[in-house]
Enzyme design. Sequence first.
Site, mmCIF file in Angstrom:
data_model
loop_
_atom_site.group_PDB
_atom_site.id
_atom_site.type_symbol
_atom_site.label_atom_id
_atom_site.label_comp_id
_atom_site.label_asym_id
_atom_site.label_seq_id
_atom_site.Cartn_x
_atom_site.Cartn_y
_atom_site.Cartn_z
ATOM 1 N N TYR A 1 0.821 -1.218 0.000
ATOM 2 C CA TYR A 1 0.000 0.000 0.000
ATOM 3 C C TYR A 1 0.851 1.262 0.000
ATOM 4 O O TYR A 1 0.436 2.293 -0.520
ATOM 5 C CB TYR A 1 -0.906 0.028 1.238
ATOM 6 C CG TYR A 1 -2.247 -0.612 1.053
ATOM 7 C CD1 TYR A 1 -2.357 -1.967 0.759
ATOM 8 C CD2 TYR A 1 -3.409 0.129 1.187
ATOM 9 C CE1 TYR A 1 -3.595 -2.556 0.602
ATOM 10 C CE2 TYR A 1 -4.653 -0.453 1.030
ATOM 11 C CZ TYR A 1 -4.739 -1.794 0.739
ATOM 12 O OH TYR A 1 -5.969 -2.370 0.587
ATOM 13 N N LYS B 1 2.963 -15.187 2.872
ATOM 14 C CA LYS B 1 3.205 -15.925 1.626
ATOM 15 C C LYS B 1 4.709 -16.194 1.567
ATOM 16 O O LYS B 1 5.402 -15.830 0.609
ATOM 17 C CB LYS B 1 2.697 -15.096 0.434
ATOM 18 C CG LYS B 1 2.699 -15.808 -0.903
ATOM 19 C CD LYS B 1 1.665 -16.911 -1.038
ATOM 20 C CE LYS B 1 1.835 -17.629 -2.370
ATOM 21 N NZ LYS B 1 0.998 -18.842 -2.484
ATOM 22 N N ASP C 1 -3.069 -17.992 0.569
ATOM 23 C CA ASP C 1 -4.023 -18.679 -0.316
ATOM 24 C C ASP C 1 -4.756 -19.776 0.457
ATOM 25 O O ASP C 1 -5.971 -19.931 0.359
ATOM 26 C CB ASP C 1 -3.317 -19.225 -1.571
ATOM 27 C CG ASP C 1 -2.067 -20.035 -1.269
ATOM 28 O OD1 ASP C 1 -1.557 -19.979 -0.128
ATOM 29 O OD2 ASP C 1 -1.578 -20.728 -2.182
ATOM 30 N N ASP D 1 -6.558 -6.867 4.004
ATOM 31 C CA ASP D 1 -7.647 -6.202 3.280
ATOM 32 C C ASP D 1 -8.553 -7.253 2.647
ATOM 33 O O ASP D 1 -9.778 -7.217 2.784
ATOM 34 C CB ASP D 1 -7.058 -5.289 2.197
ATOM 35 C CG ASP D 1 -8.132 -4.574 1.391
ATOM 36 O OD1 ASP D 1 -9.088 -4.078 2.001
ATOM 37 O OD2 ASP D 1 -8.000 -4.523 0.150
ATOM 38 N N ASP E 1 -12.531 -8.783 4.061
ATOM 39 C CA ASP E 1 -13.764 -8.771 3.262
ATOM 40 C C ASP E 1 -14.340 -10.183 3.172
ATOM 41 O O ASP E 1 -15.547 -10.394 3.275
ATOM 42 C CB ASP E 1 -13.506 -8.261 1.829
ATOM 43 C CG ASP E 1 -13.793 -6.766 1.678
ATOM 44 O OD1 ASP E 1 -13.567 -6.021 2.656
ATOM 45 O OD2 ASP E 1 -14.234 -6.348 0.591
#
Length: 351
Positions: free
Chosen positions: A135, A186, A218, A242, A246
Amino acid sequence: MKICVLPGDGIGTEITAQAVRVLQALELKFEMEEAPIGGAGYRALGHPLPESTLALAKASDAILFGAVGDFSLDHLPRELRPEQAILGLRKALNLFANFRPAIVYPELVQASTLKAEVVAGLDILIIRELTGDIYFGQPRGIRRLDNGEREGFDTMRYAESEIRRVAHVGFQAARKRSGRLCSVDKANVLESSQVWREVAIRVGKDYPTVKLSHMYVDNAAMQLLKNPRQFDVIVTGNMFGDILSDEASMLTGSIGMLPSASLNDRKFGLYEPIHGSAPDIAGKDIANPLATILSAAMMLRYSFDRAEDAVRIETAVKKVLALGIRTGDIYEPGMTKVGTAGMGDAVLAAL
Ligand code: IPM
Ligand code: MG
């Protein structure tokens, strides 16, 4: 207790108005002042995060934030787009620790698209790092390659100090709950994640009672749907957090139910629903204000040390749900459908 109210764009105005009513009903002598931000800031003062708005935010004890985002301003250069307001606030106020709880209320178990037996009783807390990662990483930009085509690029990076401070927040939260912390990264592919994992393990030595596990992002995305109750506290980076938050919101039935707190190291916080400005339903009095009302409860708990008052609001929300009062996003046949203000009325009555 000075609260800076930043309604922003779209449904932001309607939902923060309801949270303000609920806070006022507590009769706790809050001082509240409102300022424009996001698209509203750009229209009023030429910038998504006007200087006067930032100054007001800095001079207060907590921020109640609605939402920013306005499709009609998408043509503006990135630094003037409404989203820069929230990113700028997070960075300017050093709000590095983002708490995003996802709770399935028994009354809403049918509202989830997942089977009730998978989500019933779910209570997880995602702690998302909020001021680093891809970001904010430099360099970033859009450049022209030798062959003439354009290339967009961003930089994913994490310094040890950035990881360390949010890892501490994760361990402390886990210690207060079930004693389990899952760090999501990751590390099989990314260097920044390798450092993330190493630091998480090192910080874990300070918390012998917390059981630390690691999961690739993942797999975490898959496990959240397969067996979400295996998680208690998740700590992860800005981008992964983020996306996973959601996803987690949908386990609960509606993104309109999820509050959040973004804190610095001194309990100063910005409190906002995790959903966006939803321009398609703005101004229609149909948005669900509960995420914002529950964010106000988080404010009382984290910034003002008033856990009892937070519980009062949360209990009122549960009562309203138990009474079958629903906005459209969580409506089921047989329930009483209300609008944004009607939901505010119902929470006030329950209070
Ligand atoms: C969120 C939002 C923001 C983010 C946007 C509006 C910049 O999606 O708070 O999750 O990406 O952090
Ligand atoms: Mg998001």
